[in-house]
Design an enzyme around this catalytic site. Structure first.
Site, PDB file in Angstrom:
ATOM      1  CE  LYS B  96      -2.887   2.813   2.634  1.00  0.00           C
ATOM      2  NZ  LYS B  96      -3.224   3.185   4.001  1.00  0.00           N
ATOM      3  N   GLY B 185     -10.155   8.379   6.490  1.00  0.00           N
ATOM      4  CA  GLY B 185     -11.202   9.349   6.791  1.00  0.00           C
ATOM      5  C   GLY B 185     -12.532   8.759   7.218  1.00  0.00           C
TER       6      GLY B 185
END
Lengths: 343, 257
Positions: B96, B185
């Site tokens: 990632k 988020g």
């Protein structure tokens, strides 16, 4: 009854004092050449903050930790019970509300209340949490006090005792029907495979310009930092938590974060002299809770993680009970973490 | 079934492993979430190569695919080095990719991201880039060789949910065939459900679970929200209308005035 304690960190010394005071003939063996050498207790913050720690620790840490507030003043007169203060900068106000939701036994202070407690922080924060009953101590002076107490009880710490000396002492103790109390921290991984290291970094600075009387925690979503007064204008700034078993030197990033947080607490920290940079590796079990675990004839006291000075008194009591056959303490004796947490 | 690179997955929830109260609680949260992919930060969680063995062996024992990340890397070089470290430590070609542009918002440096993605894809990595919802950056990442995109919902750790719905919908519409995972988020399960309802393939959660009072409980809540959101997407949600439309027809009803 005889007992041999391996390791003169806070866990070992507390166990030894507890046993010696209950009439056990104790011998403490430490591989380091002097007090604090190679032990992570030397770099501890020395906060006795059972209720603040509830923010991220299990209830049992608060329950056991509360014992330290009576134990330490009795063993080490330098223990200070002045409470602790928790603040956050304006834009991190949410962190303070979350901290309040997860802890107990605090009161909210407004700007005036903060100024009354810590005049040098007056006007810098509009609200804070005050944990009135908590305390703090200078870990190094506290270790020295325990070592002195042991010497007075006729059980001085034997430094520089390597593996060979330990083995001989163990055989002698076993021959005499004694128990081994293993308090070697991370070194005990040879016997406790589930121990891991969590590195911590800290600084000691000196600044005569301002005066703080109690530990101050500065909350931040990424870099929470605490500052503990050590007397004589000295302050300990700590501490990082890094999943690493190597006591390598501090990184520039950690240094920036620790100093940045201190500077944000009060600009006077910008003028501070850096007295010391320290790193240590805390021993932890997977649930970050301590254990008193009997393996054969050995009682292991380990996994105190970031709560060495907070939890050592309760664990010493339990270890002594275990050695003397006086009791069983399910909250830390049980190897299954879930049961220990619920206890 | 979700397919990321050549791996088929039942769970559409990816879980980060940072900042849990303890590894035991992390393990419980992973179980409760039903996740099959956990991300792990090499740079922030350990003091360097080989130093975090204790923690890494716990991660390996979680029974999920490990997706090493380059969290906290601020340059292409740093991210590439960290990706190599992840490949060596966890024996996976997945990474990632995060290249952080700015510390306050942890906003991705999309220029560095594309460059690092190009280098890593060439080097045989299967890259999961953490990006914004920008369409052109997305195109460049796909050109670089990425076959999964991870657009942010809002800044890392902010818990503000899907900040730019228009942009995220546009991204979904523009790349209907590319697996899109909303990363960063997401604060509460309804945010995750919303992302899946919009047709995003999966979500990645860390802080919302690790910093909850009961991480395992929250992980379970997210698992249900993700399942519900996906089921709703597959069931074909109705279009919102400007006027009320009675669900029972009025014509033909007896007039009792």
């Amino acid at each position: 009854m005889r007992a041999i304690v391996l390791g003169a960190g806070v866990a070992g010394l507390a166990c030894a004092v507890e046993l010696a005071e209950r009439g056990v003939v104790v011998q403490v063996l430490e591989r380091g050449e002097r007090l604090g050498a190679g032990c992570c207790s030397w770099f501890a913050g020395g906060m006795l903050a059972p209720w603040c720690e509830r923010e991220s620790a299990e209830p049992v840490v608060a329950t056991l930790g509360a014992e330290s507030l009576a134990w330490w003043p009795a063993k080490f007169p330098g223990t200070l019970l002045k409470g602790s203060l928790v603040v956050a900068h304006g834009r991190d106000a949410g962190e303070l509300r979350q901290f309040a939701r997860r802890t107990e036994r605090y009161e909210w202070l407004d700007a005036q209340g903060i100024g009354a407690l810590e005049p040098d922080l007056a006007g810098r924060f509009s609200q804070a949490l005050y944990f009135r009953e908590e305390g703090h101590l200078d870990p190094r002076a506290a270790l020295a006090a325990l070592a002195a107490r042991l010497a007075a009880l006729g059980a001085p710490v034997r430094f520089g005792a390597g593996a060979q000396a330990s083995r001989e002492a163990l055989l002698a103790a076993q021959a005499a029907g004694g128990t081994l109390i293993d308090c070697r921290g991370l070194e005990a991984r040879d016997a406790l495979a589930d121990l891991r290291g969590v590195k911590g970094e800290m600084l000691v600075v000196k600044l005569p310009d301002i005066r703080l009387s109690r530990p101050v925690r500065v909350l931040h979503p990424r870099v929470p930092v605490y500052i503990v007064p050590r007397g004589d204008g000295h302050y300990m700034i700590g501490a990082t938590m890094i999943e690493s078993d190597q006591p390598t030197r501090i990184t520039a990033r950690s240094m920036l974060e620790l100093l940045g947080a201190a500077y944000a607490l009060h600009p006077a920290f910008g003028e501070a002299e850096i007295v010391e940079i320290g790193t240590g590796v805390r021993p932890a079990f997977p649930d970050n809770l301590p254990q008193v675990r009997r393996v054969g004839g050995t009682v292991h006291v380990n996994g105190l993680y970031r709560h060495g000075f907070l939890l050592a008194p309760a664990l010493a009591r339990q270890a002594a009970d275990e050695v003397l056959g006086a009791g069983h303490s399910p909250e830390v004796m049980h190897a299954d973490s879930r049961q220990r947490r619920l206890a | 079934m979700l397919r990321l690179y050549d791996t088929e997955l039942r769970s559409r929830l990816l879980l980060g492993t940072a900042r849990y109260p303890s590894p035991s609680i992390l393990t419980e949260a992973v179980k409760a979430s039903g996740t099959q992919i956990v991300t792990v930060s090499l740079r922030r969680e350990s003091g360097g190569e080989r130093a975090g063995q204790g923690f890494w062996s716990i991660i390996r024992d979680l029974g999920a695919h490990v997706l090493p990340n380059t969290a906290g890397c601020h340059s292409v070089k740093e991210a590439v080095t960290t990706a190599h470290m992840g490949r060596e430590v966890f024996g996976t070609s997945w990474v990632k990719l995060e290249v952080i542009g700015e510390d306050e918002t942890l906003q991705p440096d999309v220029f560095g991201l594309v460059e690092a993605a190009r280098i890593l894809c060439k080097d045989g990595f299967e890259v999961f880039p953490y990006t914004t919802e920008d369409l052109i950056v997305a195109e460049r990442l796909l050109e670089a060789g990425c076959r999964v995109l991870m657009p942010w919902g809002s800044p890392i750790g902010s818990g503000r949910g899907l900040n730019n719905l228009f942009g995220l919908k546009a991204l979904r519409a523009r790349f209907p065939e590319v697996p899109l995972v909303v990363d960063a988020g997401i604060g509460i399960p309804s945010h995750a459900a919303q992302a899946l309802e919009l047709g995003f393939d999966a979500v990645l959660i860390n802080t919302a679970v690790s910093q909850a009072r009961d991480p395992a409980g929250m992980a379970g809540a997210f698992a249900q929200a993700v399942a519900a959101g996906r089921a709703a997407y597959e069931a074909g949600p109705m279009e919102p209308r400007d006027l009320a439309v009675p669900s029972t027809p009025v014509i033909g009803k007896a007039f009792l005035g």
